[in-house]
Design a protein around this motif. Structure first.
Motif, PDB file in Angstrom:
ATOM      1  N   UNK A  85      31.015  -2.537  20.645  1.00 42.55           N
ATOM      2  CA  UNK A  85      30.771  -2.696  22.262  1.00 42.55           C
ATOM      3  C   UNK A  85      31.361  -3.980  22.403  1.00 42.55           C
ATOM      4  N   UNK A  86      30.966  -5.125  21.584  1.00 40.77           N
ATOM      5  CA  UNK A  86      31.313  -6.433  22.314  1.00 40.77           C
ATOM      6  C   UNK A  86      32.287  -7.471  20.976  1.00 40.77           C
ATOM      7  N   UNK A  87      31.605  -7.289  19.816  1.00 42.32           N
ATOM      8  CA  UNK A  87      32.106  -8.270  18.753  1.00 42.32           C
ATOM      9  C   UNK A  87      33.613  -8.103  18.476  1.00 42.32           C
ATOM     10  N   UNK A  88      33.840  -6.767  18.072  1.00 39.71           N
ATOM     11  CA  UNK A  88      35.130  -6.480  17.609  1.00 39.71           C
ATOM     12  C   UNK A  88      36.167  -6.763  18.791  1.00 39.71           C
ATOM     13  N   UNK A  89      36.171  -6.000  20.122  1.00 37.19           N
ATOM     14  CA  UNK A  89      37.191  -6.225  20.921  1.00 37.19           C
ATOM     15  C   UNK A  89      37.110  -7.618  21.716  1.00 37.19           C
ATOM     16  N   UNK A  90      36.235  -8.245  21.993  1.00 36.10           N
ATOM     17  CA  UNK A  90      36.105  -9.538  22.705  1.00 36.10           C
ATOM     18  C   UNK A  90      36.271 -10.919  21.880  1.00 36.10           C
ATOM     19  N   UNK A  91      35.524 -10.870  20.748  1.00 39.82           N
ATOM     20  CA  UNK A  91      35.777 -11.980  19.750  1.00 39.82           C
ATOM     21  C   UNK A  91      37.158 -12.011  19.167  1.00 39.82           C
ATOM     22  N   UNK A  92      37.656 -10.794  18.762  1.00 41.18           N
ATOM     23  CA  UNK A  92      39.062 -10.694  18.080  1.00 41.18           C
ATOM     24  C   UNK A  92      40.118 -10.957  19.195  1.00 41.18           C
ATOM     25  N   UNK A  93      39.791 -10.425  20.249  1.00 40.57           N
ATOM     26  CA  UNK A  93      40.934 -10.891  21.686  1.00 40.57           C
ATOM     27  C   UNK A  93      40.688 -12.499  21.926  1.00 40.57           C
ATOM     28  N   UNK A  94      39.719 -12.857  21.946  1.00 35.80           N
ATOM     29  CA  UNK A  94      39.658 -14.430  22.092  1.00 35.80           C
ATOM     30  C   UNK A  94      40.416 -15.175  21.159  1.00 35.80           C
ATOM     31  N   UNK A  95      40.255 -14.970  19.825  1.00 33.56           N
ATOM     32  CA  UNK A  95      40.919 -15.613  18.902  1.00 33.56           C
ATOM     33  C   UNK A  95      42.450 -15.241  18.921  1.00 33.56           C
ATOM     34  N   UNK A  96      42.792 -14.085  19.194  1.00 35.01           N
ATOM     35  CA  UNK A  96      44.243 -13.697  19.444  1.00 35.01           C
ATOM     36  C   UNK A  96      44.765 -14.321  20.772  1.00 35.01           C
TER      37      UNK A  96
END
Length: 245
Positions: A85-96
């Motif tokens: 729900x959160x870690x994979x899409x949001x944290x990854x996209x913030x890093x990207x």
């Protein structure tokens, strides 16, 4: 009022990408190049982040669940649901946003201050569409793929750490993960990834396209691209959760 000025100019920038379309072959070739740069180039950082996020999440949840009455398998369900729900899409996209966004803004900004974009316009090429549209298309295709990879690696990392640290065996982790899994959460995560991809690439392209001055201003535009992209990603995260969950 400044924010309304930039928002209006941003919308006009998006509109201008479609005003004078180039040949499909040109867009196709540039989109393939950008898919390689954005997608394949981001694989190592996505893999490293996902593994560590999954492992740390398992350790922290195990630390908080001190009550003996709570079954250990609940750790697997919390790690998998939080990851999808959160870690994979949001944290990854913030890093990207930091890697991809700064790269896009500096690339287009350098072309702007060195008058290469003016040269494209003189040759009759729609510069905004030629430069930005392939990047946006490539990101919308590749970021959901990276998010799927991030989900798998993060859950696997959490499961591996749980087993190696003696917190819970792999079977219990998988039992908990399967007990609360819903297909909609994966679809929701991929929708978020596509929206984030559009935000990161379009905002960064806009910042680079309207760079004025010299090398110092290119760095400033690159910084603004990362900051604005991250803020917009977090705002979109809240908005999508409010609308779809």
């Amino acid at each position: 009022m400044n924010i309304f000025y930039h928002f209006g100019r941003y919308l006009l920038f998006i509109k201008s990408m479609f005003s004078r379309p180039e040949r499909f072959k040109v867009y196709y070739q540039r989109t393939m190049m950008e898919m390689n740069s954005i997608g394949i180039g981001s694989l190592p950082i996505v893999a490293i982040i996902s593994l560590f996020v999954g492992g740390v999440t398992t350790l922290q949840i195990a630390y908080q669940l001190v009550a003996g009455l709570v079954p250990k398998s609940i750790i697997g369900s919390i790690v998998s649901d939080s990851t999808i729900l959160e870690f994979a899409p949001t944290i990854t996209c913030l890093v990207l946003a930091g890697r991809v966004g700064s790269n896009i803004a500096s690339e287009i900004g350098t072309m702007k201050v060195s008058e290469q974009i003016d040269a494209l316009e003189v040759m009759g090429i729609n510069s905004s569409g030629f430069l930005a549209l392939p990047k946006i298309t490539a990101a919308i295709i590749m970021l959901p793929c990276l998010i799927i990879l991030a989900m798998v690696l993060s859950i696997w990392g959490g499961m591996l750490v749980g087993d190696l640290a003696g917190i819970l065996p792999t079977e219990s982790f998988l039992k908990g993960a399967r007990s609360t899994f819903r297909g909609f959460t994966v679809a929701f995560s991929l929708i978020k990834a596509a929206v984030y991809a559009f935000i990161i690439t379009s905002v960064s392209s806009y910042q680079g396209y309207y760079t004025t001055g010299g090398a110092l201003e290119v760095g400033t535009s690159s910084t603004r691209a990362v900051v604005y992209s991250c803020v917009m990603v977090l705002f979109a995260d809240y908005l999508l959760a409010q609308l779809l969950l």
